[in-house]
Design a protein around this motif. Structure first.
Motif, PDB file in Angstrom:
ATOM      1  N   HIS A 164       1.063  -0.941   0.182  1.00 33.21           N
ATOM      2  CA  HIS A 164       0.008  -0.098  -0.156  1.00 33.21           C
ATOM      3  C   HIS A 164       0.509   0.681   0.585  1.00 33.21           C
ATOM      4  O   HIS A 164       2.219   1.342   0.158  1.00 33.21           O
ATOM      5  CB  HIS A 164      -0.576   0.330   0.868  1.00 33.21           C
ATOM      6  CG  HIS A 164      -1.511  -0.859   1.007  1.00 33.21           C
ATOM      7  ND1 HIS A 164      -1.981  -1.738   2.223  1.00 33.21           N
ATOM      8  CD2 HIS A 164      -3.409  -1.336   1.225  1.00 33.21           C
ATOM      9  CE1 HIS A 164      -3.125  -3.102   1.842  1.00 33.21           C
ATOM     10  NE2 HIS A 164      -3.898  -2.709   1.613  1.00 33.21           N
ATOM     11  N   ILE A 165       0.341   2.377  -0.345  1.00 29.47           N
ATOM     12  CA  ILE A 165       1.026   4.308  -0.443  1.00 29.47           C
ATOM     13  C   ILE A 165       0.242   4.399   0.766  1.00 29.47           C
ATOM     14  O   ILE A 165      -1.286   4.001   0.360  1.00 29.47           O
ATOM     15  CB  ILE A 165       1.535   4.000  -1.437  1.00 29.47           C
ATOM     16  CG1 ILE A 165       0.203   4.914  -1.929  1.00 29.47           C
ATOM     17  CG2 ILE A 165       2.279   4.051  -1.995  1.00 29.47           C
ATOM     18  CD1 ILE A 165      -0.118   5.827  -3.731  1.00 29.47           C
ATOM     19  N   GLY A 166       0.108   5.620   1.219  1.00 31.00           N
ATOM     20  CA  GLY A 166      -0.323   6.645   2.075  1.00 31.00           C
ATOM     21  C   GLY A 166      -0.007   8.015   1.272  1.00 31.00           C
ATOM     22  O   GLY A 166       0.941   8.054   1.030  1.00 31.00           O
ATOM     23  N   LEU A 215       1.538  15.022   2.955  1.00 32.89           N
ATOM     24  CA  LEU A 215       2.976  12.732   3.335  1.00 32.89           C
ATOM     25  C   LEU A 215       2.468  11.739   2.250  1.00 32.89           C
ATOM     26  O   LEU A 215       1.941  11.750   2.029  1.00 32.89           O
ATOM     27  CB  LEU A 215       2.844  12.444   4.888  1.00 32.89           C
ATOM     28  CG  LEU A 215       3.650  13.255   5.946  1.00 32.89           C
ATOM     29  CD1 LEU A 215       3.924  15.136   6.589  1.00 32.89           C
ATOM     30  CD2 LEU A 215       3.065  12.570   7.437  1.00 32.89           C
ATOM     31  N   LEU A 216       3.764  10.577   2.229  1.00 28.54           N
ATOM     32  CA  LEU A 216       3.670  10.024   0.919  1.00 28.54           C
ATOM     33  C   LEU A 216       4.183   8.418   2.079  1.00 28.54           C
ATOM     34  O   LEU A 216       5.552   8.786   2.111  1.00 28.54           O
ATOM     35  CB  LEU A 216       3.823   9.644  -0.152  1.00 28.54           C
ATOM     36  CG  LEU A 216       4.307   8.889  -1.484  1.00 28.54           C
ATOM     37  CD1 LEU A 216       2.999   8.290  -1.447  1.00 28.54           C
ATOM     38  CD2 LEU A 216       5.316   9.049  -1.942  1.00 28.54           C
ATOM     39  N   MET A 299       3.458  17.603  10.742  1.00 28.68           N
ATOM     40  CA  MET A 299       3.555  16.542   9.873  1.00 28.68           C
ATOM     41  C   MET A 299       2.716  15.366  11.112  1.00 28.68           C
ATOM     42  O   MET A 299       2.257  13.928   9.834  1.00 28.68           O
ATOM     43  CB  MET A 299       5.370  16.669  10.431  1.00 28.68           C
ATOM     44  CG  MET A 299       6.512  17.297   9.173  1.00 28.68           C
ATOM     45  SD  MET A 299       7.724  15.937   9.933  1.00 28.68           S
ATOM     46  CE  MET A 299       8.409  17.852   8.060  1.00 28.68           C
ATOM     47  N   LYS A 300       2.218  15.470  12.273  1.00 22.62           N
ATOM     48  CA  LYS A 300       1.476  14.307  12.403  1.00 22.62           C
ATOM     49  C   LYS A 300       0.462  14.654  12.421  1.00 22.62           C
ATOM     50  O   LYS A 300      -0.220  13.323  12.024  1.00 22.62           O
ATOM     51  CB  LYS A 300       1.610  15.361  14.064  1.00 22.62           C
ATOM     52  CG  LYS A 300       1.071  13.633  15.125  1.00 22.62           C
ATOM     53  CD  LYS A 300       1.195  13.730  16.944  1.00 22.62           C
ATOM     54  CE  LYS A 300       0.530  13.030  17.540  1.00 22.62           C
ATOM     55  NZ  LYS A 300      -1.203  12.575  17.394  1.00 22.62           N
ATOM     56  N   HIS A 305      -4.005  11.733   8.665  1.00 16.39           N
ATOM     57  CA  HIS A 305      -4.878  11.897   8.302  1.00 16.39           C
ATOM     58  C   HIS A 305      -5.054  11.070   6.862  1.00 16.39           C
ATOM     59  O   HIS A 305      -5.251  11.153   5.478  1.00 16.39           O
ATOM     60  CB  HIS A 305      -5.193  13.842   7.544  1.00 16.39           C
ATOM     61  CG  HIS A 305      -6.400  14.776   8.496  1.00 16.39           C
ATOM     62  ND1 HIS A 305      -5.820  15.531   8.809  1.00 16.39           N
ATOM     63  CD2 HIS A 305      -6.481  14.271   9.755  1.00 16.39           C
ATOM     64  CE1 HIS A 305      -6.660  16.211  10.063  1.00 16.39           C
ATOM     65  NE2 HIS A 305      -6.555  14.575  10.568  1.00 16.39           N
ATOM     66  N   THR A 306      -3.475  10.107   7.006  1.00 14.03           N
ATOM     67  CA  THR A 306      -3.603   9.362   5.877  1.00 14.03           C
ATOM     68  C   THR A 306      -3.952   8.392   5.252  1.00 14.03           C
ATOM     69  O   THR A 306      -4.674   8.130   6.162  1.00 14.03           O
ATOM     70  CB  THR A 306      -1.760   8.437   6.174  1.00 14.03           C
ATOM     71  OG1 THR A 306      -1.083   9.714   6.416  1.00 14.03           O
ATOM     72  CG2 THR A 306      -1.726   7.772   5.079  1.00 14.03           C
TER      73      THR A 306
END
Length: 798
Positions: A164-166, A215-216, A299-300, A305-306
């Motif tokens: 998976h990617i996020g 973020l990825l 970032m957090k 929310h990813t």
């Protein structure tokens, strides 16, 4: 029915593999690497001599993605910039370590200012002017690159599956503000620097920024493997401390690493040329932690929310667009000024001069994009204005777009068209011009609009033979390539050892000056007692950084090298002269038994075939080219027609220094080779013409069956991942076009599977055994593209 070709072991797949088997071996895999990038005390940072390292030091971090063609490498280093030849160096080192090619590597800096700068071109220019390189002295960077390559190679052997990617994003509050304060007259009024002590300037509105950190992330089911963060801002709270430190983005990255320890956190700086923390930072040292905490909080939130989505290899691809940016006239003045300036000035300016020299030597700036389903990761050079990032994100609402800038640092500030009229520090010091914006925007749009080919790579987990391992990187591929070369040597004889080989001596026998180039008649020593007659073409007004060189091989004919010089009635053969006119350095040697080697005695030359003798002679020609000061040793190509066409393929197979191979009317699979019954009787068999003394006499042993240990599709496979162009006319009576089509169908899947389809180009003109003008133009453009060269004279063929 022909015997199975070697290339089939790489490109044909088990279509009957069970879902269970495929599920046990996901084709997409990820490796992470992390290494200390702090220079030793006493060495030079960008602006000062280093006195000590901060507690965190500097890091080089990144990922390797394998399974989507050749591996892809993304790397971010806590330095201020890596420019020009240093970019070439690091991309080459990381590519070799990861089993890929440099164009599938993107190396960025986070742009902290209390950190090194690396530019081997700038170093060279300073040394040539008798100046100490100081901040550009590259000993540490070269040593660091070797060690980083070792770390990457270790990561390559410890990859984990990616399922998976996020994607996640969030606002970052009270960190970024626009650097440029524009006055009522539309001109730059103030520069809100990273630490803005003037409260009245801090009081201006935040201005245009991208407030979002994106973020990825990459996952193996529920386990995060890597988190890539993207945020656009100058990464300084304060600097000129003589202490190597990663400033507030490094601190934020460290805080997030503590909270998500399973995944390596890699941070990339976005298009932050005109964005600083100046509104929220007066230079007080305690602000470093405050800014870091605010960025880490964003970032957090983005992590929380990813949204995860499944990813497979066929949804992953890579694309590169090369752009030519205009060079500001003011850059030339740097050469006159740098002798009287101090180190800090040189740090900010000499890499621009180096960039100018590179661009004028034919290089371009690459812009790349990583495709992950509906996610796009754009990788751009220089310090871009934030407008580029905002436009990219707004380009297509159906895409998730991340942008990393600060790849090649050579072009420095790249403003918008409007900004150059507004003036201000960024516009005044930019080495490019207002015309850069449409060029950059067009490249970004084309990359975002590109629809990558969806290749069913999941079907490639099993090759035809169970004992044959998957080949998805160049480390594995090298073993397969060696098998083909050994089979070629069974017929051609062994290639002599090249260990401890000195550059060939050269006798200059004659000189002919023409418009655009000088043609030297030379003879170079290929081995003791044997010299190869050749024409050497050196274009006039060559740049000191070097230009590409081409080995031009003539077709069958008594005139030998004179054929490619255009001295015979044979039309469409003057490739050496045409390429020299185009601006290349060109070497055109005689083949044994032709030209000035017409009296060559094959029985006494010490080689088991003339083909291997020619391969050796041509490799020594490459040695010669690489020693010429006018030549960039990393950009070498070969071109030939007929006899020269297959010899271009042969030398390309054995010599990996040759990056582009162009073969005109030079090949067809041996099963398709048949030039008629009379020729077969004359030479003792269908393949008899290949068994002459001037080619490969050992083929006589194989005439009864016609089955050789190698075939042309095998040899073409050895050229991968380099670029191959074939001119194969429909009416070629020597080399069957139907055979070429069959051979290309065997090789083409390999280029596609490794995600480099553009490295193979085949033309089938309506012609006989010829190299028509329009096809030559296409071949020259192919060479230009893959050798990253802008020719001086494009319109050289009537």
């Amino acid at each position: 029915m022909t015997q199975p070709k070697f290339i089939l072991f790489l490109c044909l797949f088990y279509y009957t593999c069970s879902v269970t088997v495929l599920a046990q071996a996901p084709p997409l895999r990820l490796g992470t690497f992390d290494m200390d990038a702090t220079p030793p005390v006493g060495s030079y940072l960008a602006y000062d001599q280093m006195e000590k390292a901060g507690e965190l030091g500097l890091r080089a971090r990144g990922i390797i993605l394998q399974g989507a063609g050749l591996p892809i490498v993304l790397c971010a280093i806590d330095w201020i910039g890596i420019a020009n030849e240093s970019q070439d160096y690091f991309k080459s080192v990381l590519a070799s370590a990861a089993g890929t090619i440099p164009s599938r590597v993107s190396v960025h800096t986070v742009h902290q200012h209390d950190a090194p700068i690396s530019d081997f071109t700038a170093e060279r220019l300073l040394l040539a002017d008798g100046l100490e390189p100081l901040s550009y002295e590259g000993s540490f960077q070269r040593e660091f690159g070797i060690k980083l390559g070792q770390v990457v190679r270790n990561a390559f052997y410890h990859m984990l599956p990616v399922t998976h990617i996020g994607n996640g994003e969030a606002l970052v509050r009270d960190v970024a503000s626009n650097r440029r304060i524009i006055g009522p007259d539309g001109k730059a009024l103030h520069s809100r620097t990273s630490a803005t002590r003037d409260a009245s300037i801090r009081a201006y509105p935040e201005g245009l920024i991208d407030p979002v950190v994106s973020l990825l992330s990459f996952w193996n089911e529920e386990t995060p493997l890597a988190v890539l963060s993207y945020y656009a801002v100058h990464p300084q709270s304060y600097y000129l401390t003589k202490v190597a430190n990663p400033d507030f983005p490094g601190l934020a990255r460290y805080l997030r690493q503590l909270e998500v320890p399973d995944a390596l956190h890699v941070h990339f700086n976005g298009a932050g040329a005109n964005v600083t923390a100046g509104k929220y930072n007066d230079g007080a040292k305690e602000n470093r932690l405050i800014l870091a905490q605010r960025l880490a909080a964003g970032m957090k939130q983005a992590w929380d929310h990813t949204v995860k989505t499944p990813i497979s290899a066929e949804e992953v691809s890579w694309q590169v667009v090369n752009v030519d940016l205009p060079i500001a006239a003011s850059v030339a003045q740097i050469a006159d000024e740098m002798k009287s300036k101090d180190m800090r000035w040189r740090t900010n300016y000499v890499q621009k001069l180096a960039w100018k020299e590179r661009m004028e030597a034919g290089f371009s700036n690459p812009i790349s994009c990583l495709y992950l389903g509906n996610t796009r990761v754009l990788n751009l050079p220089g310090e871009l204005f934030v407008e580029y990032q905002l436009a990219a994100k707004a380009h297509n609402p159906h895409l998730k777009v991340h942008m990393a800038a600060y790849a090649d640092y050579g072009p420095f500030y790249i403003g918008t068209t409007k900004s150059y009229d507004e003036g201000g520090y960024e516009a005044i010091t930019s080495p490019t011009t207002a015309e850069a914006e449409p060029i950059i925007r067009s490249a970004i749009s084309s990359l975002l609009d590109h629809q990558p080919n969806l290749i069913p790579r999941t079907a490639s987990n099993r090759s035809l033979k169970a004992e044959t391992h998957d080949v998805s990187n160049l480390i594995q591929w090298q073993e397969k390539r060696e098998e083909v070369l050994k089979n070629m040597e069974k017929i051609m004889g062994p290639l002599p050892s090249r260990e401890a080989l000195a550059p060939p001596s050269v006798d200059y026998l004659d000189t002919l000056a023409t418009e655009g180039f000088i043609r030297y008649t030379i003879a170079y020593e290929a081995h003791p007692g044997f010299r190869v007659p050749a024409f050497l073409y050196i274009p006039t007004n060559t740049k000191p950084l070097g230009i590409p060189a081409i080995l031009a091989l003539h077709s069958t004919g008594d005139p030998g090298k004179k054929i490619v010089d255009g001295q015979t009635p044979m039309e469409n053969r003057a490739v050496a002269r045409e390429l020299a006119t185009r601006g290349y350095v060109v070497l055109a040697p005689d083949y044994p038994s032709f030209g000035d080697l017409s009296d060559h005695d094959f029985s006494t030359d010490g080689f088991e075939s003339a083909t291997m003798l020619a391969i050796w002679n041509h490799m020594r020609g490459v040695d010669l080219l690489q020693e010429l000061p006018e030549v960039d040793a990393t950009r070498i190509g070969v071109i030939g027609h007929s006899l020269g066409g297959h010899n271009a393929i042969f030398v390309g197979a054995f010599d990996e220094r040759i990056q582009v191979i162009v073969s005109s009317c030079g090949w067809t699979p041996f099963d398709y080779y048949d030039i008629g019954e009379e020729a077969s009787k004359r030479y003792g068999g269908r393949l008899g013409p290949w068994a002459q003394d001037r080619y490969m006499p050992r083929i006589r042993e194989y005439l009864p069956t016609g089955k050789l240990p190698f075939d042309f599709p095998d040899i073409l496979a050895t050229l991968v991942p380099r670029a191959f162009f074939s001119n194969s006319p429909m009416g070629d009576a020597n080399f069957s076009v139907e055979g070429v089509k069959q051979g290309i169908q065997e090789v083409k899947p390999l280029f596609e599977f490794l995600d480099i389809p553009g490295n193979l180009e085949v033309h089938f003109p309506d012609a006989g055994h010829d190299f028509p003008a329009d096809t030559r133009v296409a071949a020259y453009m192919f060479m230009d593209h893959h050798l990253n060269f802008k020719p001086k004279n494009k319109d050289i063929i009537p």
